[in-house]
Design a protein around this motif. Structure first.
Motif, PDB file in Angstrom:
ATOM      1  N   ARG A  61       0.620  -1.006  -0.251  1.00  0.00           N
ATOM      2  CA  ARG A  61      -0.057  -0.238  -0.042  1.00  0.00           C
ATOM      3  C   ARG A  61       0.688   1.385   0.122  1.00  0.00           C
ATOM      4  O   ARG A  61       1.549   1.253   0.474  1.00  0.00           O
ATOM      5  N   CYS A  62       0.268   2.045  -0.572  1.00  0.00           N
ATOM      6  CA  CYS A  62       1.257   3.796  -1.189  1.00  0.00           C
ATOM      7  C   CYS A  62       0.383   4.629  -1.207  1.00  0.00           C
ATOM      8  O   CYS A  62      -1.397   4.145  -2.184  1.00  0.00           O
ATOM      9  N   ASN A  63       0.704   5.788  -0.773  1.00  0.00           N
ATOM     10  CA  ASN A  63      -0.811   6.745  -1.068  1.00  0.00           C
ATOM     11  C   ASN A  63       0.255   7.182  -2.400  1.00  0.00           C
ATOM     12  O   ASN A  63      -0.835   8.519  -2.698  1.00  0.00           O
ATOM     13  N   GLN A  64       0.617   6.557  -3.317  1.00  0.00           N
ATOM     14  CA  GLN A  64       1.630   7.426  -4.498  1.00  0.00           C
ATOM     15  C   GLN A  64       1.612   6.145  -5.632  1.00  0.00           C
ATOM     16  O   GLN A  64       0.985   4.610  -5.300  1.00  0.00           O
ATOM     17  N   THR A  65       1.691   7.073  -6.115  1.00  0.00           N
ATOM     18  CA  THR A  65       1.710   6.135  -7.693  1.00  0.00           C
ATOM     19  C   THR A  65       2.599   6.460  -8.729  1.00  0.00           C
ATOM     20  O   THR A  65       2.514   6.191  -9.990  1.00  0.00           O
ATOM     21  N   CYS A  66       4.783   6.131  -7.732  1.00  0.00           N
ATOM     22  CA  CYS A  66       5.400   6.538  -8.663  1.00  0.00           C
ATOM     23  C   CYS A  66       5.098   5.566 -10.404  1.00  0.00           C
ATOM     24  O   CYS A  66       5.450   4.514 -10.129  1.00  0.00           O
ATOM     25  N   LYS A  67       5.848   6.258 -11.477  1.00  0.00           N
ATOM     26  CA  LYS A  67       5.868   5.137 -12.367  1.00  0.00           C
ATOM     27  C   LYS A  67       6.655   4.639 -12.435  1.00  0.00           C
ATOM     28  O   LYS A  67       6.878   4.003 -13.641  1.00  0.00           O
ATOM     29  N   HIS A  68       8.266   4.595 -11.535  1.00  0.00           N
ATOM     30  CA  HIS A  68       9.387   3.600 -12.045  1.00  0.00           C
ATOM     31  C   HIS A  68       8.933   2.986 -11.041  1.00  0.00           C
ATOM     32  O   HIS A  68       9.492   1.957 -10.541  1.00  0.00           O
ATOM     33  N   CYS A  69       7.988   2.713 -10.081  1.00  0.00           N
ATOM     34  CA  CYS A  69       7.753   2.202  -9.020  1.00  0.00           C
ATOM     35  C   CYS A  69       7.938   0.309  -9.028  1.00  0.00           C
ATOM     36  O   CYS A  69       7.414  -0.580  -9.971  1.00  0.00           O
ATOM     37  N   HIS A  70       8.814  -0.314  -8.519  1.00  0.00           N
ATOM     38  CA  HIS A  70       9.215  -1.674  -8.999  1.00  0.00           C
ATOM     39  C   HIS A  70       8.064  -2.531  -8.224  1.00  0.00           C
ATOM     40  O   HIS A  70       8.251  -3.887  -8.389  1.00  0.00           O
ATOM     41  N   ASP A  72       4.871  -1.642  -7.729  1.00  0.00           N
ATOM     42  CA  ASP A  72       3.628  -1.703  -8.543  1.00  0.00           C
ATOM     43  C   ASP A  72       2.502  -1.437  -7.247  1.00  0.00           C
ATOM     44  O   ASP A  72       2.217  -2.003  -7.149  1.00  0.00           O
ATOM     45  N   ALA A  73       3.226  -0.083  -6.102  1.00  0.00           N
ATOM     46  CA  ALA A  73       2.911   0.641  -4.845  1.00  0.00           C
ATOM     47  C   ALA A  73       0.853   1.338  -5.318  1.00  0.00           C
ATOM     48  O   ALA A  73       1.169   1.687  -6.476  1.00  0.00           O
ATOM     49  N   GLY A  74       0.763   1.248  -4.274  1.00  0.00           N
ATOM     50  CA  GLY A  74      -0.510   1.539  -5.036  1.00  0.00           C
ATOM     51  C   GLY A  74      -1.664   2.126  -3.408  1.00  0.00           C
ATOM     52  O   GLY A  74      -1.491   0.949  -2.774  1.00  0.00           O
ATOM     53  N   THR A 104      10.561  -1.006   4.493  1.00  0.00           N
ATOM     54  CA  THR A 104      10.580  -1.050   3.224  1.00  0.00           C
ATOM     55  C   THR A 104       9.040  -1.441   2.632  1.00  0.00           C
ATOM     56  O   THR A 104       8.029  -1.643   3.419  1.00  0.00           O
ATOM     57  N   GLY A 105       8.485  -0.503   1.639  1.00  0.00           N
ATOM     58  CA  GLY A 105       7.083  -0.724   1.017  1.00  0.00           C
ATOM     59  C   GLY A 105       7.299  -0.959  -0.420  1.00  0.00           C
ATOM     60  O   GLY A 105       7.576  -1.162  -1.074  1.00  0.00           O
ATOM     61  N   GLY A 106       5.617  -0.185  -0.994  1.00  0.00           N
ATOM     62  CA  GLY A 106       5.036   0.882  -0.041  1.00  0.00           C
ATOM     63  C   GLY A 106       5.278   2.228   0.665  1.00  0.00           C
ATOM     64  O   GLY A 106       6.390   2.086   0.862  1.00  0.00           O
ATOM     65  N   ALA A 107       4.561   2.636   0.953  1.00  0.00           N
ATOM     66  CA  ALA A 107       4.747   3.781   2.284  1.00  0.00           C
ATOM     67  C   ALA A 107       4.188   3.133   3.591  1.00  0.00           C
ATOM     68  O   ALA A 107       2.989   2.671   3.529  1.00  0.00           O
ATOM     69  N   CYS A 132      11.066   6.493   2.877  1.00  0.00           N
ATOM     70  CA  CYS A 132      10.137   7.404   3.106  1.00  0.00           C
ATOM     71  C   CYS A 132       9.328   8.400   1.295  1.00  0.00           C
ATOM     72  O   CYS A 132      10.830   8.892   1.518  1.00  0.00           O
ATOM     73  N   ASN A 133       8.276   8.517   1.831  1.00  0.00           N
ATOM     74  CA  ASN A 133       8.098   8.600   0.464  1.00  0.00           C
ATOM     75  C   ASN A 133       7.644  10.488   0.488  1.00  0.00           C
ATOM     76  O   ASN A 133       7.747  10.999  -0.685  1.00  0.00           O
ATOM     77  N   LEU A 134       8.215  10.558   1.616  1.00  0.00           N
ATOM     78  CA  LEU A 134       7.775  11.608   2.117  1.00  0.00           C
ATOM     79  C   LEU A 134       6.470  12.780   2.230  1.00  0.00           C
ATOM     80  O   LEU A 134       6.274  13.639   2.904  1.00  0.00           O
ATOM     81  N   GLN A 171       7.573  12.035 -12.327  1.00  0.00           N
ATOM     82  CA  GLN A 171       7.188  10.370 -12.016  1.00  0.00           C
ATOM     83  C   GLN A 171       6.545  10.026 -11.444  1.00  0.00           C
ATOM     84  O   GLN A 171       6.100   8.744 -11.115  1.00  0.00           O
ATOM     85  N   ARG A 172       6.451  11.466  -9.381  1.00  0.00           N
ATOM     86  CA  ARG A 172       5.887  10.796  -8.998  1.00  0.00           C
ATOM     87  C   ARG A 172       4.084  11.198  -8.592  1.00  0.00           C
ATOM     88  O   ARG A 172       3.503  11.169  -7.256  1.00  0.00           O
ATOM     89  N   GLY A 173       3.955  11.811  -9.617  1.00  0.00           N
ATOM     90  CA  GLY A 173       2.836  12.422  -9.774  1.00  0.00           C
ATOM     91  C   GLY A 173       2.622  13.854  -8.735  1.00  0.00           C
ATOM     92  O   GLY A 173       3.609  14.300  -8.294  1.00  0.00           O
ATOM     93  N   SER A 246       7.996  -4.530 -13.296  1.00  0.00           N
ATOM     94  CA  SER A 246       6.456  -3.311 -12.923  1.00  0.00           C
ATOM     95  C   SER A 246       6.794  -2.407 -13.696  1.00  0.00           C
ATOM     96  O   SER A 246       7.087  -2.364 -14.917  1.00  0.00           O
ATOM     97  N   ARG A 247       6.225  -1.538 -13.171  1.00  0.00           N
ATOM     98  CA  ARG A 247       5.642  -0.091 -14.034  1.00  0.00           C
ATOM     99  C   ARG A 247       7.072   0.503 -14.199  1.00  0.00           C
ATOM    100  O   ARG A 247       6.383   0.868 -15.552  1.00  0.00           O
ATOM    101  N   TYR A 248       8.095   0.316 -14.272  1.00  0.00           N
ATOM    102  CA  TYR A 248       9.295   0.875 -14.668  1.00  0.00           C
ATOM    103  C   TYR A 248       9.471   0.376 -16.063  1.00  0.00           C
ATOM    104  O   TYR A 248       9.287   0.786 -17.292  1.00  0.00           O
TER     105      TYR A 248
HETATM  106  S1  SF4 Z   1       8.115   4.645  -5.425  1.00  0.00           S
HETATM  107 FE1  SF4 Z   1       7.785   4.298  -3.204  1.00  0.00          FE
HETATM  108  S2  SF4 Z   1       6.408   5.632  -3.030  1.00  0.00           S
HETATM  109 FE2  SF4 Z   1       5.891   5.606  -5.323  1.00  0.00          FE
HETATM  110  S3  SF4 Z   1       4.771   4.041  -5.479  1.00  0.00           S
HETATM  111 FE3  SF4 Z   1       6.603   3.129  -5.054  1.00  0.00          FE
HETATM  112  S4  SF4 Z   1       6.028   2.913  -2.657  1.00  0.00           S
HETATM  113 FE4  SF4 Z   1       5.179   4.232  -3.067  1.00  0.00          FE
END
Ligand code: SF4
Ligand code: SF4
Lengths: 347, 119
Positions: A61-70, A72-74, A104-107, A132-134, A171-173, A246-248
């Motif tokens: 789980r993550c509050n972001q959906t970065c395009k490069h996320c390996h 596939d968090a969200g 690590t995660g996700g967030a 931390c995704n800040l 990249q990050r939204g 994944s997403r990248y």
């Molecule tokens: S890269 Fe990090 S902050 Fe971005 S979607 Fe993936 S887990 Fe979340």
């Protein structure tokens, strides 16, 4: 780009499954397999050195959906480490006196037991690291987290791919840059990155299909620009190569750049970086307690060498030391140029 | 030359896939290539100018000499070294301004000739 997008998983995209990603990577013609490259450097089979870092992926789980996320968090992912696994992880950490605990995660903050995990690991004497995704720390229910991290002297490793909004948001939204600056501001206010011993390190993944430049050069630039523009401070910049996972991987495919990117990684193979890859001193734990050589192998569902225990519940560092590290074409992402790991360049 | 490489040569003068073949130039004159590539590497090493500054100069010059290979290589290199599109666009303007200015300033010569030959 909107603030959050559906994950591959949610979209049921072609590359949502680890099997599909592995098959896609296997199709890319390479001049040499990763195993062959390791062999030319006298490193095949790749063996662990000493277990120094226990890296736990507490959920997707993550509050972001970065395009490069390996990962596939969200926000639409529901995988989360259950209590029993968490207890086994903390027991392993304490029992075997693993020096570093990397969350690590996700967030990771979104895990309901994140706070407890940090406190218990730190009290047990481990050096705790929080990826931390800040932006999660700005959410109302998580605003207490920076103070907790400071209290337990947790090292914060935070993502900031660029010191401007355009690149970071691409990249990050949308809006992530502005919030990330606010996140760093709050951490700085607690003494993070300001010479108090509270370590704040930033991570920069390239915003695009190129490989990262020199870590020292970029660190000097990030420091100068963050100071000049926002009066912000941090300790070190880690450059991390985007992994073709994944997403990248989907992004590369959409751009028609997968073969080109993989070729570039192969051409930039550096034996010194190969000798220092992070899987040699790190053990990665999945949310369900399964063990992997690294978080990338975890996302590709490449479990440990079958000769050793596969789960945190029955593993010991001694047994795990007997394994050969499981490698594949994606590993070229760790060995290109100055190399890449969760701690940045390695060579 | 096979039919397909002949065709590949004909379909366009410039191709992205040709850039990685640059090293093959050594086949004709290995010693000269070695000297060139050693010198080239030394030129771009960190020195009185840092690597990012050199990369932006290279990007600007690539536009002045209109080399598609160099524009490709140094666009990516500049990004990797931390430059952004604003800085890169300004670098290209520097190249364009010098090219434009270089043409225009030759107008002084034109004026000298006009004054020499006119009345
Ligand atoms: S890269 Fe990090 S902050 Fe971005 S979607 Fe993936 S887990 Fe979340
Ligand atoms: S991808 Fe994982 S297994 Fe492969 S070299 Fe990198 S850290 Fe090691």
């Amino acid at each position: 780009m909107g603030r959050v997008l559906p994950t591959l998983h949610k979209r049921e995209a072609g590359l949502a499954s680890a099997v599909a990603q592995r098959a896609r990577l296997a199709e890319v013609p390479l001049a040499r397999t990763f195993e062959e490259s390791l062999a030319t450097s006298g490193l095949f089979p790749l063996r662990p050195t000493r277990l120094e870092i226990l890296q736990v992926n507490v959920g997707r789980r993550c509050n972001q959906t970065c395009k490069h996320c390996h990962v596939d968090a969200g926000p639409d992912r529901s995988e989360v480490m259950p209590r029993a696994v968490l207890e086994a992880v903390l027991a392993f950490l304490a029992q075997h006196r693993i020096p570093r605990f990397d969350i690590t995660g996700g967030a990771p903050e979104l895990h309901p037991d994140f706070r407890e995990m940090v406190v218990r690991a730190a009290r047990g004497g481990a050096h705790v690291m929080h990826r931390c995704n800040l932006t999660a720390i700005l959410l109302p229910n998580y605003a207490d987290i920076p103070a907790l991290l400071a209290e337990h002297r947790v090292e914060v490793i935070a993502s900031l791919p660029y010191f401007q909004a355009r690149e970071t948001d691409a990249q990050r939204g949308e809006g992530v840059f502005e919030e990330s600056i606010e996140g760093i501001r709050r951490l700085n206010a607690l003494g993070y990155g300001r010479g108090t011993g509270l370590e704040l390190n930033l991570v920069a993944n390239p915003v695009g299909t190129f490989l990262p430049g020199s870590q020292a050069g970029l660190e000097a630039m990030w420091k100068r620009e963050l100071k000049r523009r926002f009066d912000l401070d941090f300790d070190h910049l880690f450059t991390i190569t985007n992994m073709p996972i994944s997403r990248y991987l989907e992004f590369l495919d959409e751009r028609g750049r997968t073969v080109d990117y993989m070729t570039r990684l192969v051409n930039a193979y550096n034996p010194a970086a190969a000798a220092g890859v992070m899987c040699r001193n790190t053990l990665s734990v999945g949310y369900d307690g399964r063990l992997f050589d690294c978080d990338f192998n975890q996302m590709l569902d490449l479990g440990l060498d079958a000769a050793v225990p596969q789960w945190i519940f029955d593993a010991t560092p001694e047994r795990l030391a007997e394994r050969a590290i499981v490698v594949g074409p994606h590993c070229y992402g760790c060995t290109a140029g100055a190399g890449s790991s969760c701690g940045g360049a390695v060579a | 030359m096979t039919e397909s490489t002949a065709a590949a040569g004909r379909e366009a003068y410039y191709h992205e896939r040709d850039l990685p073949k640059f090293g093959e130039i050594a086949e004709g004159a290995p010693e000269l290539a070695r000297k060139f590539f050693d010198w080239y590497t030394a030129v771009f090493a960190e020195g009185a100018l840092d690597a990012r500054e050199k990369s932006l100069i290279a990007l600007a010059v690539a536009h002045a000499v209109q080399c598609p290979y160099c524009i490709d290589a140094y666009s990516q290199d500049a990004l990797a070294k931390g430059s952004n599109i604003d800085q890169m666009t300004e670098a290209v303007h520097v190249a364009a301004a010098i090219r434009g200015g270089a043409s225009l300033v030759h107008g002084v010569q034109m004026r000298n000739h006009v004054h020499a030959h006119g009345m």
